[in-house]
Design a protein around this motif. Structure first.
Motif, mmCIF file in Angstrom:
data_model
loop_
_atom_site.group_PDB
_atom_site.id
_atom_site.type_symbol
_atom_site.label_atom_id
_atom_site.label_comp_id
_atom_site.label_asym_id
_atom_site.label_seq_id
_atom_site.Cartn_x
_atom_site.Cartn_y
_atom_site.Cartn_z
ATOM 1 N N MET A 1 37.920 8.178 -9.533
ATOM 2 C CA MET A 1 37.402 8.101 -8.171
ATOM 3 C C MET A 1 37.459 6.666 -7.660
ATOM 4 N N LYS A 2 37.723 6.545 -6.379
ATOM 5 C CA LYS A 2 37.734 5.232 -5.748
ATOM 6 C C LYS A 2 36.305 4.817 -5.399
ATOM 7 N N LYS A 3 36.086 3.519 -5.412
ATOM 8 C CA LYS A 3 34.782 2.973 -5.024
ATOM 9 C C LYS A 3 34.847 2.528 -3.569
ATOM 10 N N VAL A 4 33.813 2.897 -2.817
ATOM 11 C CA VAL A 4 33.750 2.619 -1.384
ATOM 12 C C VAL A 4 32.657 1.588 -1.130
ATOM 13 N N LEU A 5 33.009 0.543 -0.378
ATOM 14 C CA LEU A 5 32.055 -0.487 0.021
ATOM 15 C C LEU A 5 31.858 -0.415 1.529
ATOM 16 N N ILE A 6 30.620 -0.216 1.942
ATOM 17 C CA ILE A 6 30.287 -0.215 3.356
ATOM 18 C C ILE A 6 29.678 -1.583 3.668
ATOM 19 N N ILE A 7 30.375 -2.366 4.466
ATOM 20 C CA ILE A 7 29.839 -3.637 4.951
ATOM 21 C C ILE A 7 29.106 -3.289 6.249
ATOM 22 N N TYR A 8 27.797 -3.160 6.150
ATOM 23 C CA TYR A 8 26.978 -2.670 7.257
ATOM 24 C C TYR A 8 26.325 -3.835 7.995
ATOM 25 N N ALA A 9 26.565 -3.922 9.293
ATOM 26 C CA ALA A 9 26.021 -5.011 10.090
ATOM 27 C C ALA A 9 25.405 -4.474 11.371
ATOM 28 N N HIS A 10 24.092 -4.375 11.386
ATOM 29 C CA HIS A 10 23.375 -3.924 12.583
ATOM 30 C C HIS A 10 22.137 -4.797 12.753
ATOM 31 N N PRO A 11 22.173 -5.713 13.746
ATOM 32 C CA PRO A 11 21.062 -6.651 13.906
ATOM 33 C C PRO A 11 19.760 -6.023 14.404
ATOM 34 N N THR A 12 19.830 -4.857 15.010
ATOM 35 C CA THR A 12 18.620 -4.191 15.495
ATOM 36 C C THR A 12 18.556 -2.763 14.959
ATOM 37 N N GLU A 13 18.692 -2.648 13.667
ATOM 38 C CA GLU A 13 18.718 -1.331 13.034
ATOM 39 C C GLU A 13 17.457 -0.517 13.354
ATOM 40 N N HIS A 14 16.337 -1.180 13.509
ATOM 41 C CA HIS A 14 15.091 -0.480 13.809
ATOM 42 C C HIS A 14 15.152 0.286 15.135
ATOM 43 N N LYS A 15 16.091 -0.074 15.998
ATOM 44 C CA LYS A 15 16.264 0.617 17.276
ATOM 45 C C LYS A 15 17.346 1.698 17.215
ATOM 46 N N SER A 16 18.030 1.778 16.105
ATOM 47 C CA SER A 16 19.178 2.682 15.997
ATOM 48 C C SER A 16 18.766 4.048 15.475
ATOM 49 N N ARG A 17 19.145 5.080 16.185
ATOM 50 C CA ARG A 17 18.940 6.434 15.671
ATOM 51 C C ARG A 17 20.147 6.864 14.852
ATOM 52 N N VAL A 18 21.340 6.523 15.331
ATOM 53 C CA VAL A 18 22.562 7.049 14.730
ATOM 54 C C VAL A 18 22.941 6.311 13.439
ATOM 55 N N ASN A 19 23.027 4.994 13.499
ATOM 56 C CA ASN A 19 23.478 4.248 12.323
ATOM 57 C C ASN A 19 22.558 4.430 11.125
ATOM 58 N N LYS A 20 21.254 4.504 11.356
ATOM 59 C CA LYS A 20 20.320 4.732 10.247
ATOM 60 C C LYS A 20 20.617 6.058 9.552
ATOM 61 N N HIS A 21 20.920 7.084 10.344
ATOM 62 C CA HIS A 21 21.252 8.382 9.756
ATOM 63 C C HIS A 21 22.568 8.325 8.976
ATOM 64 N N LEU A 22 23.567 7.679 9.571
ATOM 65 C CA LEU A 22 24.871 7.602 8.906
ATOM 66 C C LEU A 22 24.754 6.910 7.558
ATOM 67 N N VAL A 23 24.105 5.767 7.530
ATOM 68 C CA VAL A 23 23.970 5.002 6.290
ATOM 69 C C VAL A 23 23.025 5.712 5.318
ATOM 70 N N GLY A 24 21.956 6.267 5.846
ATOM 71 C CA GLY A 24 20.998 6.978 5.000
ATOM 72 C C GLY A 24 21.610 8.167 4.275
ATOM 73 N N ALA A 25 22.579 8.797 4.890
ATOM 74 C CA ALA A 25 23.233 9.967 4.285
ATOM 75 C C ALA A 25 24.102 9.599 3.093
ATOM 76 N N LEU A 26 24.306 8.304 2.873
ATOM 77 C CA LEU A 26 25.180 7.871 1.777
ATOM 78 C C LEU A 26 24.402 7.399 0.558
ATOM 79 N N SER A 27 23.085 7.424 0.629
ATOM 80 C CA SER A 27 22.268 6.852 -0.446
ATOM 81 C C SER A 27 22.468 7.522 -1.796
ATOM 82 N N ASP A 28 22.851 8.785 -1.805
ATOM 83 C CA ASP A 28 23.021 9.493 -3.074
ATOM 84 C C ASP A 28 24.487 9.750 -3.444
ATOM 85 N N VAL A 29 25.405 9.114 -2.743
ATOM 86 C CA VAL A 29 26.828 9.341 -3.003
ATOM 87 C C VAL A 29 27.301 8.393 -4.098
#
Length: 176
Positions: A1-29
């Protein structure tokens, strides 16, 4: 399997509905690492050797960020300026990233129709992402089409979950 690196850059993540969900869905992958730049470097002092080490350990690199003024948030730009240095990522001796896969995952406030030739923003999203494409090319990486979510402020919870599922499916397919 290939290893995937997500370089995540969101300066106001606390205001984000979408990006938090996208990144959160990867926690167990398995084989996916999320590198949250704003969490890791609140002072903007990037540990270049650490970041280069992460790049060396992964096969797929995803630059995940909101679309800020037709580009990326400033810390991600700083990351590019410092981490992808001559002799490491490009140049005669710079072959560390050769053959790796790269792409952007971005979210926009504007609808898809605003990112068309003749639309409000005059250009397609892919046109604005040409610096990422060229950076990947210079580093001898294979740049794929971006994963784009438009009009994030207007999305329902159901639509956010649908995009989250699509993103997770993309990550799974890239890791094979």
């Amino acid at each position: 399997m290939k290893k995937v690196l997500i370089i995540y850059a969101h300066p106001t993540e606390h205001k984000s509905r979408v990006n938090k969900h996208l990144v959160g869905a990867l926690s167990d992958v398995r084989n996916v690492t999320v590198n949250n730049l704003y969490e890791r470097y609140p002072d903007f002092y990037i540990d270049v050797k650490y970041e280069q080490g992460l790049l060396l350990k992964h096969d797929v690199i995803i630059w995940h960020h909101p679309f800020y003024w037709y580009s990326a948030p400033s810390l991600l730009k700083e990351w590019f300026d410092l981490v992808l240095e001559h002799g490491f990522a490009y140049g005669r001796e710079g072959n560390a990233l050769e053959g790796k896969i790269a792409l952007n995952c971005i979210t926009t406030g504007g609808s898809e129709s605003t990112y068309e030739t003749g639309g409000l923003n005059r250009f397609r999203v892919s046109d604005f992402l040409l610096p990422f494409d060229q950076s990947a090319n210079l580093c001898k990486m294979k740049y794929l089409e971006p994963f784009v979510i438009h009009g994030v402020h207007l999305l329902s919870d159901k639509e956010i979950m649908e995009y989250t599922t699509k993103y997770r499916t993309l990550i799974d397919s890239l890791a094979k």
